[in-house]
Design a protein around this motif. Structure first.
Motif, PDB file in Angstrom:
ATOM      1  N   GLN A  90      -7.802  -3.684   8.907  1.00 13.10           N
ATOM      2  CA  GLN A  90      -7.669  -2.372   8.293  1.00 13.10           C
ATOM      3  C   GLN A  90      -6.202  -1.999   8.085  1.00 13.10           C
ATOM      4  O   GLN A  90      -5.799  -1.568   6.999  1.00 13.10           O
ATOM      5  CB  GLN A  90      -8.367  -1.303   9.146  1.00 13.10           C
ATOM      6  CG  GLN A  90      -8.348   0.085   8.503  1.00 13.10           C
ATOM      7  CD  GLN A  90      -9.142   1.104   9.294  1.00 13.10           C
ATOM      8  OE1 GLN A  90      -9.894   0.758  10.197  1.00 13.10           O
ATOM      9  NE2 GLN A  90      -8.990   2.377   8.962  1.00 13.10           N
ATOM     10  N   LYS A  91      -5.381  -2.186   9.105  1.00 11.45           N
ATOM     11  CA  LYS A  91      -3.952  -1.891   8.989  1.00 11.45           C
ATOM     12  C   LYS A  91      -3.281  -2.856   8.015  1.00 11.45           C
ATOM     13  O   LYS A  91      -2.357  -2.472   7.294  1.00 11.45           O
ATOM     14  CB  LYS A  91      -3.281  -1.969  10.355  1.00 11.45           C
ATOM     15  CG  LYS A  91      -3.643  -0.836  11.290  1.00 11.45           C
ATOM     16  CD  LYS A  91      -2.874  -0.943  12.604  1.00 11.45           C
ATOM     17  CE  LYS A  91      -3.199   0.217  13.526  1.00 11.45           C
ATOM     18  NZ  LYS A  91      -2.464   0.132  14.822  1.00 11.45           N
ATOM     19  N   PHE A  92      -3.741  -4.095   8.009  1.00  9.51           N
ATOM     20  CA  PHE A  92      -3.161  -5.109   7.123  1.00  9.51           C
ATOM     21  C   PHE A  92      -3.339  -4.714   5.662  1.00  9.51           C
ATOM     22  O   PHE A  92      -2.377  -4.704   4.883  1.00  9.51           O
ATOM     23  CB  PHE A  92      -3.820  -6.461   7.399  1.00  9.51           C
ATOM     24  CG  PHE A  92      -3.355  -7.580   6.503  1.00  9.51           C
ATOM     25  CD1 PHE A  92      -2.109  -8.162   6.677  1.00  9.51           C
ATOM     26  CD2 PHE A  92      -4.175  -8.068   5.486  1.00  9.51           C
ATOM     27  CE1 PHE A  92      -1.684  -9.203   5.860  1.00  9.51           C
ATOM     28  CE2 PHE A  92      -3.756  -9.101   4.673  1.00  9.51           C
ATOM     29  CZ  PHE A  92      -2.506  -9.669   4.864  1.00  9.51           C
ATOM     30  N   PHE A  93      -4.550  -4.363   5.274  1.00  9.00           N
ATOM     31  CA  PHE A  93      -4.800  -4.036   3.868  1.00  9.00           C
ATOM     32  C   PHE A  93      -4.179  -2.689   3.484  1.00  9.00           C
ATOM     33  O   PHE A  93      -3.740  -2.518   2.347  1.00  9.00           O
ATOM     34  CB  PHE A  93      -6.292  -4.075   3.564  1.00  9.00           C
ATOM     35  CG  PHE A  93      -6.863  -5.460   3.595  1.00  9.00           C
ATOM     36  CD1 PHE A  93      -6.353  -6.458   2.770  1.00  9.00           C
ATOM     37  CD2 PHE A  93      -7.887  -5.789   4.468  1.00  9.00           C
ATOM     38  CE1 PHE A  93      -6.857  -7.744   2.804  1.00  9.00           C
ATOM     39  CE2 PHE A  93      -8.405  -7.076   4.508  1.00  9.00           C
ATOM     40  CZ  PHE A  93      -7.885  -8.057   3.678  1.00  9.00           C
ATOM     41  N   SER A  94      -4.114  -1.773   4.419  1.00 12.38           N
ATOM     42  CA  SER A  94      -3.410  -0.515   4.144  1.00 12.38           C
ATOM     43  C   SER A  94      -1.931  -0.782   3.902  1.00 12.38           C
ATOM     44  O   SER A  94      -1.308  -0.170   3.014  1.00 12.38           O
ATOM     45  CB  SER A  94      -3.578   0.461   5.317  1.00 12.38           C
ATOM     46  OG  SER A  94      -4.929   0.849   5.465  1.00 12.38           O
ATOM     47  N   PHE A  95      -1.371  -1.707   4.674  1.00 12.44           N
ATOM     48  CA  PHE A  95       0.040  -2.071   4.496  1.00 12.44           C
ATOM     49  C   PHE A  95       0.264  -2.739   3.143  1.00 12.44           C
ATOM     50  O   PHE A  95       1.254  -2.456   2.458  1.00 12.44           O
ATOM     51  CB  PHE A  95       0.482  -2.997   5.622  1.00 12.44           C
ATOM     52  CG  PHE A  95       1.902  -3.485   5.484  1.00 12.44           C
ATOM     53  CD1 PHE A  95       2.969  -2.649   5.790  1.00 12.44           C
ATOM     54  CD2 PHE A  95       2.171  -4.771   5.037  1.00 12.44           C
ATOM     55  CE1 PHE A  95       4.277  -3.084   5.656  1.00 12.44           C
ATOM     56  CE2 PHE A  95       3.472  -5.215   4.896  1.00 12.44           C
ATOM     57  CZ  PHE A  95       4.531  -4.368   5.207  1.00 12.44           C
ATOM     58  N   LEU A  96      -0.640  -3.626   2.727  1.00  7.83           N
ATOM     59  CA  LEU A  96      -0.490  -4.296   1.433  1.00  7.83           C
ATOM     60  C   LEU A  96      -0.568  -3.294   0.284  1.00  7.83           C
ATOM     61  O   LEU A  96       0.172  -3.402  -0.698  1.00  7.83           O
ATOM     62  CB  LEU A  96      -1.559  -5.380   1.257  1.00  7.83           C
ATOM     63  CG  LEU A  96      -1.496  -6.570   2.211  1.00  7.83           C
ATOM     64  CD1 LEU A  96      -2.369  -7.707   1.694  1.00  7.83           C
ATOM     65  CD2 LEU A  96      -0.086  -7.071   2.428  1.00  7.83           C
ATOM     66  N   GLN A  97      -1.441  -2.318   0.395  1.00  6.93           N
ATOM     67  CA  GLN A  97      -1.511  -1.274  -0.631  1.00  6.93           C
ATOM     68  C   GLN A  97      -0.198  -0.509  -0.712  1.00  6.93           C
ATOM     69  O   GLN A  97       0.299  -0.210  -1.804  1.00  6.93           O
ATOM     70  CB  GLN A  97      -2.664  -0.323  -0.325  1.00  6.93           C
ATOM     71  CG  GLN A  97      -4.040  -0.937  -0.512  1.00  6.93           C
ATOM     72  CD  GLN A  97      -5.161  -0.009  -0.072  1.00  6.93           C
ATOM     73  OE1 GLN A  97      -4.946   1.178   0.146  1.00  6.93           O
ATOM     74  NE2 GLN A  97      -6.366  -0.550   0.063  1.00  6.93           N
ATOM     75  N   LEU A  98       0.392  -0.215   0.440  1.00 11.89           N
ATOM     76  CA  LEU A  98       1.681   0.484   0.475  1.00 11.89           C
ATOM     77  C   LEU A  98       2.773  -0.392  -0.122  1.00 11.89           C
ATOM     78  O   LEU A  98       3.642   0.095  -0.851  1.00 11.89           O
ATOM     79  CB  LEU A  98       2.023   0.854   1.920  1.00 11.89           C
ATOM     80  CG  LEU A  98       3.337   1.615   2.135  1.00 11.89           C
ATOM     81  CD1 LEU A  98       3.310   2.957   1.411  1.00 11.89           C
ATOM     82  CD2 LEU A  98       3.591   1.802   3.637  1.00 11.89           C
TER      83      LEU A  98
END
Length: 416
Positions: free
Chosen positions: A374-382
């Protein structure tokens, strides 16, 4: 398995130079004589000089320049056919330097008139044979300016009787002239031609996917269309929205697998059948629709290739399951064991492929496992929203979003 982009890069920029836009648009008449292996080009290139007294281009090495004008006056230019190409991806390109007319205006246009002898076109991403014509950035048939990645173009193409034309834009035909219109910002002008071109389209609402092919098996085309749609939708859910109203996917006739490249709304993939290779190629190149902003000529290209490659691994897991995903990761681990570090690697070295594609994917997978999906994909979106193009900016974002320790961990991985 080798996937190359230069997008473009589309990124969409193969080279994604960050020096600002120079070319605003191309408006060219292109006469292709396949039998004689020649391309005659004339027309206008509209520029923003940005205070420069000279403008540099790259042109195909065997080009006879008839004239270059601005405002009806001949311009001084130097076409250096002796020096090595200044861009690693255009090995047979030569530097053309044009001196602009003195003017207070910072915008203007150059009129070009030249002929390219295409007899010895060879190499990856280009072709000039009776069976298949493919020319664009890699062949530098048009005046390529490496500072420009946001131009539009209108090409009017004539060619030997019996040939069908396609390319990296919306294609129409009027009498014997083919028009390739590229109203979206890009950095390439790809022209495809063959007597055997076929196409098939998947249209759903406002979304259109077109596959252009010659010898690819008919049974595999529907699978190509559906996989393109599936990969695009998968990434859109992972990374955020992207314009999906039009996509063209070209399958050149080849005897063996040979990689691909991605541009805005346009992909070329050399594949001979619908198999795992083709699925991965589709997923990698569509991944570049999101991962394309860093320079593709430096080691910072890992911000394009590692993320596009890891994206295709994620899509493979989504489509084919954990077993295939883990098998591919194991292969990457074995093949990249002796690969040099990503940090500072010469992009022209053969080992750069393994470093940027395979080792980079392994690091991203480990990063995901450390912080959670979850944190990984949120980071990629950012990361996409921030339009990160340099590794130090990436590491700063890691530090800001996580910790100094995580930044140090990631930097160590890139340097080992």
């Amino acid at each position: 398995m080798k996937f190359l982009v230069l997008t473009a890069t589309i990124l969409f920029s193969l080279c994604a130079f960050n020096y600002g836009q120079e070319i605003n648009s191309y408006n060219l008449n292109v006469k292709i004589n396949v039998a004689k292996r020649s391309v005659e080009v004339c027309g206008d290139v509209n520029l923003n000089y940005q205070g420069h007294d000279t403008v540099s281009f790259i042109l195909w090495k065997n080009t006879n320049i008839h004239e270059i004008k601005s405002g009806g006056k001949n311009l001084i230019y130097n076409f250096d056919t002796a020096a090595k190409s200044p861009v690693i991806y255009i090995q047979n390109g030569k530097k053309l330097t044009v001196v602009r007319n003195k003017s207070k205006e910072d915008t203007g246009s150059f009129y070009f008139n030249y002929t390219c002898d295409m007899h010895d076109v060879t190499g990856w991403g280009k072709s000039f044979t009776d069976e298949w014509v493919e020319m664009g950035y890699y062949s530098a048939w048009f005046p390529v300016n490496t500072r420009s990645n946001n131009f539009t173009s209108e090409l009017k193409v004539t060619i030997d009787s019996g040939y069908i034309v396609s390319g990296s834009g919306i294609v129409t035909k009027e009498n014997d002239t083919w028009k390739i219109s590229q109203p979206w910002a890009g950095f390439d002008n790809v022209i495809i031609a063959s007597r055997d071109i076929k196409s098939r389209t998947l249209q759903e609402g406002n979304s259109k996917i077109e596959v252009v092919y010659a010898t690819f098996s008919e049974s595999g085309i529907d699978s190509i269309l559906l996989t393109c749609k599936e990969a695009f939708e998968y990434y859109k859910n992972l990374y955020g929205p992207k314009d999906g109203t039009y996509m063209k996917f070209v399958l050149p006739p080849v005897e063996s697998n040979g990689g691909g490249y991605s541009r805005k709304n346009f992909i070329v993939l050399r594949a001979k059948e619908y198999d795992l290779y083709t699925i991965r190629g589709i997923a990698h190149e569509i991944g570049h629709f999101w991962w394309h902003n860093a320079s593709a000529t430096t080691w910072h290209d890992w911000l394009n290739e590692s993320f596009a490659e890891y994206s295709q691994l994620l899509f493979v897991r989504h489509k084919l399951g954990d077993k295939t995903f883990n098998e591919l990761l194991d292969e990457y681990g074995k093949s990249s064991k002796k690969t040099p570090p990503i940090w500072g690697i010469d992009r022209a070295r053969p080992e750069a492929y393994s470093a940027l594609y395979e080792k980079g994917s392994l690091i991203l997978n480990e990063f995901k496992d450390k912080i959670g999906e979850q944190k990984f994909f949120s980071f990629l979106q950012l990361l996409i929203q921030k339009d990160i193009t340099k590794t130090n900016d990436f590491l700063n974002l890691v530090e800001n979003e996580f910790s100094v320790d995580m930044r140090n961990w990631f930097e160590k991985k890139l340097k080992s």
